[in-house]
Design a protein around this motif. Structure first.
Motif, PDB file in Angstrom:
ATOM      1  N   THR A 130      65.490  13.715 -48.402  1.00  0.00           N
ATOM      2  CA  THR A 130      65.285  12.296 -49.202  1.00  0.00           C
ATOM      3  C   THR A 130      66.421  11.285 -49.491  1.00  0.00           C
ATOM      4  O   THR A 130      66.446  10.197 -49.244  1.00  0.00           O
ATOM      5  N   ALA A 131      67.403  12.272 -49.826  1.00  0.00           N
ATOM      6  CA  ALA A 131      68.514  11.618 -50.441  1.00  0.00           C
ATOM      7  C   ALA A 131      69.432  11.095 -49.301  1.00  0.00           C
ATOM      8  O   ALA A 131      70.242  10.186 -49.514  1.00  0.00           O
ATOM      9  N   ILE A 132      69.206  11.476 -47.963  1.00  0.00           N
ATOM     10  CA  ILE A 132      69.867  11.000 -46.805  1.00  0.00           C
ATOM     11  C   ILE A 132      69.236   9.642 -46.545  1.00  0.00           C
ATOM     12  O   ILE A 132      68.032   9.444 -46.272  1.00  0.00           O
ATOM     13  N   SER A 133      69.720   8.221 -47.021  1.00  0.00           N
ATOM     14  CA  SER A 133      69.448   7.150 -46.750  1.00  0.00           C
ATOM     15  C   SER A 133      69.400   6.548 -45.225  1.00  0.00           C
ATOM     16  O   SER A 133      70.316   7.044 -44.713  1.00  0.00           O
ATOM     17  N   PRO A 134      68.357   5.545 -45.026  1.00  0.00           N
ATOM     18  CA  PRO A 134      68.439   4.930 -43.697  1.00  0.00           C
ATOM     19  C   PRO A 134      69.861   4.287 -43.603  1.00  0.00           C
ATOM     20  O   PRO A 134      70.372   4.238 -42.535  1.00  0.00           O
ATOM     21  N   GLN A 135      70.271   3.807 -44.802  1.00  0.00           N
ATOM     22  CA  GLN A 135      71.516   2.966 -44.730  1.00  0.00           C
ATOM     23  C   GLN A 135      72.685   4.098 -44.461  1.00  0.00           C
ATOM     24  O   GLN A 135      73.653   3.579 -43.675  1.00  0.00           O
ATOM     25  N   SER A 136      72.556   4.976 -44.974  1.00  0.00           N
ATOM     26  CA  SER A 136      73.890   6.097 -44.494  1.00  0.00           C
ATOM     27  C   SER A 136      73.697   6.321 -43.036  1.00  0.00           C
ATOM     28  O   SER A 136      75.006   6.575 -42.410  1.00  0.00           O
ATOM     29  N   VAL A 137      72.685   6.432 -42.421  1.00  0.00           N
ATOM     30  CA  VAL A 137      72.625   6.549 -41.002  1.00  0.00           C
ATOM     31  C   VAL A 137      73.082   5.614 -40.174  1.00  0.00           C
ATOM     32  O   VAL A 137      73.861   5.885 -39.383  1.00  0.00           O
ATOM     33  N   LEU A 138      72.805   4.375 -40.434  1.00  0.00           N
ATOM     34  CA  LEU A 138      73.335   3.028 -39.870  1.00  0.00           C
ATOM     35  C   LEU A 138      74.704   3.127 -40.152  1.00  0.00           C
ATOM     36  O   LEU A 138      75.477   2.851 -39.243  1.00  0.00           O
ATOM     37  N   SER A 139      75.218   3.498 -41.409  1.00  0.00           N
ATOM     38  CA  SER A 139      76.827   3.159 -41.639  1.00  0.00           C
ATOM     39  C   SER A 139      77.395   4.267 -40.642  1.00  0.00           C
ATOM     40  O   SER A 139      78.496   4.037 -39.943  1.00  0.00           O
ATOM     41  N   TYR A 140      76.917   5.468 -40.472  1.00  0.00           N
ATOM     42  CA  TYR A 140      77.524   6.316 -39.660  1.00  0.00           C
ATOM     43  C   TYR A 140      77.364   5.805 -38.125  1.00  0.00           C
ATOM     44  O   TYR A 140      78.458   5.966 -37.491  1.00  0.00           O
ATOM     45  N   LEU A 141      76.410   5.402 -37.629  1.00  0.00           N
ATOM     46  CA  LEU A 141      76.592   4.721 -36.122  1.00  0.00           C
ATOM     47  C   LEU A 141      77.490   3.697 -36.311  1.00  0.00           C
ATOM     48  O   LEU A 141      78.019   3.734 -35.050  1.00  0.00           O
ATOM     49  N   ARG A 142      77.644   2.816 -37.113  1.00  0.00           N
ATOM     50  CA  ARG A 142      78.611   1.784 -37.005  1.00  0.00           C
ATOM     51  C   ARG A 142      79.966   2.212 -37.375  1.00  0.00           C
ATOM     52  O   ARG A 142      80.862   1.988 -36.333  1.00  0.00           O
ATOM     53  N   GLN A 143      80.333   3.156 -37.858  1.00  0.00           N
ATOM     54  CA  GLN A 143      81.467   3.683 -38.338  1.00  0.00           C
ATOM     55  C   GLN A 143      82.081   4.479 -36.971  1.00  0.00           C
ATOM     56  O   GLN A 143      83.336   4.290 -36.723  1.00  0.00           O
ATOM     57  N   ASN A 144      81.108   5.107 -36.485  1.00  0.00           N
ATOM     58  CA  ASN A 144      81.609   5.830 -35.212  1.00  0.00           C
ATOM     59  C   ASN A 144      81.448   5.147 -33.767  1.00  0.00           C
ATOM     60  O   ASN A 144      81.578   5.786 -32.813  1.00  0.00           O
ATOM     61  N   GLN A 145      80.846   4.106 -33.882  1.00  0.00           N
ATOM     62  CA  GLN A 145      80.563   3.011 -32.697  1.00  0.00           C
ATOM     63  C   GLN A 145      79.874   4.076 -31.751  1.00  0.00           C
ATOM     64  O   GLN A 145      80.140   3.950 -30.440  1.00  0.00           O
ATOM     65  N   LEU A 146      78.648   4.450 -32.327  1.00  0.00           N
ATOM     66  CA  LEU A 146      77.720   5.150 -31.103  1.00  0.00           C
ATOM     67  C   LEU A 146      76.936   4.117 -30.653  1.00  0.00           C
ATOM     68  O   LEU A 146      76.348   3.340 -31.279  1.00  0.00           O
ATOM     69  N   VAL A 147      76.831   4.218 -29.382  1.00  0.00           N
ATOM     70  CA  VAL A 147      76.056   3.050 -28.524  1.00  0.00           C
ATOM     71  C   VAL A 147      75.877   1.922 -28.931  1.00  0.00           C
ATOM     72  O   VAL A 147      75.070   1.323 -28.861  1.00  0.00           O
ATOM     73  N   GLY A 148      77.135   1.182 -29.239  1.00  0.00           N
ATOM     74  CA  GLY A 148      76.931  -0.101 -29.673  1.00  0.00           C
ATOM     75  C   GLY A 148      76.836  -0.652 -31.020  1.00  0.00           C
ATOM     76  O   GLY A 148      76.599  -1.718 -30.999  1.00  0.00           O
TER      77      GLY A 148
END
Length: 150
Positions: A130-148
């Motif tokens: 539960t502590a893993i937030s949706p925002q942290s997943v989105l941040s990871y996607l953006r920081q690592n430039q995964l699929v655009g």
């Protein structure tokens, strides 16, 4: 998105998946799929409604044979989900796979699996997920430039 899990403490909350799914729908063209087993179909359909209520769209995929699941994971651009067989299948095919890891140690055997960990290592079980937030997943996607995701 893979919502399944062999045990409850390895499953991310549906509300988190709904928030993430709605955001991904808004950011990307293409189809967002909610994946799980036939036993998870009702849960997947509920998640689909939650994403729709937030302005997003998703399709439910819960009735694949094992061969079809392998082919499906191979063709995806990105997989996001719990520590399950679908995560391993996607990563093994080289599909970028975001693995949500609360209490369990992250998988590191293939470079395509990208672990997102609980921000608080003291938490255990469902609380850690539960502590893993949706925002942290989105941040990871953006920081690592995964699929655009930028």
């Amino acid at each position: 998105m893979g919502i399944g899990g062999s045990v409850d403490f390895k499953r991310w909350p549906l509300g988190h998946f709904a928030e993430l799914g709605a955001e991904i729908s808004a950011c990307r063209q293409g189809t967002l799929f909610i994946c799980g087993s036939i036993a998870e179909e009702e849960e997947a359909l509920n998640l689909q409604k939650m994403i729709f209520q937030r302005g997003g769209a998703a399709e439910v995929v819960t009735r694949l044979s094992i061969q079809e699941a392998f082919a499906f994971m191979k063709e995806g651009d990105l997989y996001i989900g719990n520590d399950t067989s679908l995560l391993n299948i996607a990563g093994s095919f080289g599909t970028s796979a975001i693995g949500l890891f609360g209490t369990t140690p992250p998988l590191t055997y293939v470079p395509a699996i990208h672990p997102v960990l609980s921000p608080n290592p003291v938490l255990k079980g469902k609380e850690a997920m539960t502590a893993i937030s949706p925002q942290s997943v989105l941040s990871y996607l953006r920081q690592n430039q995964l699929v655009g995701f930028i």
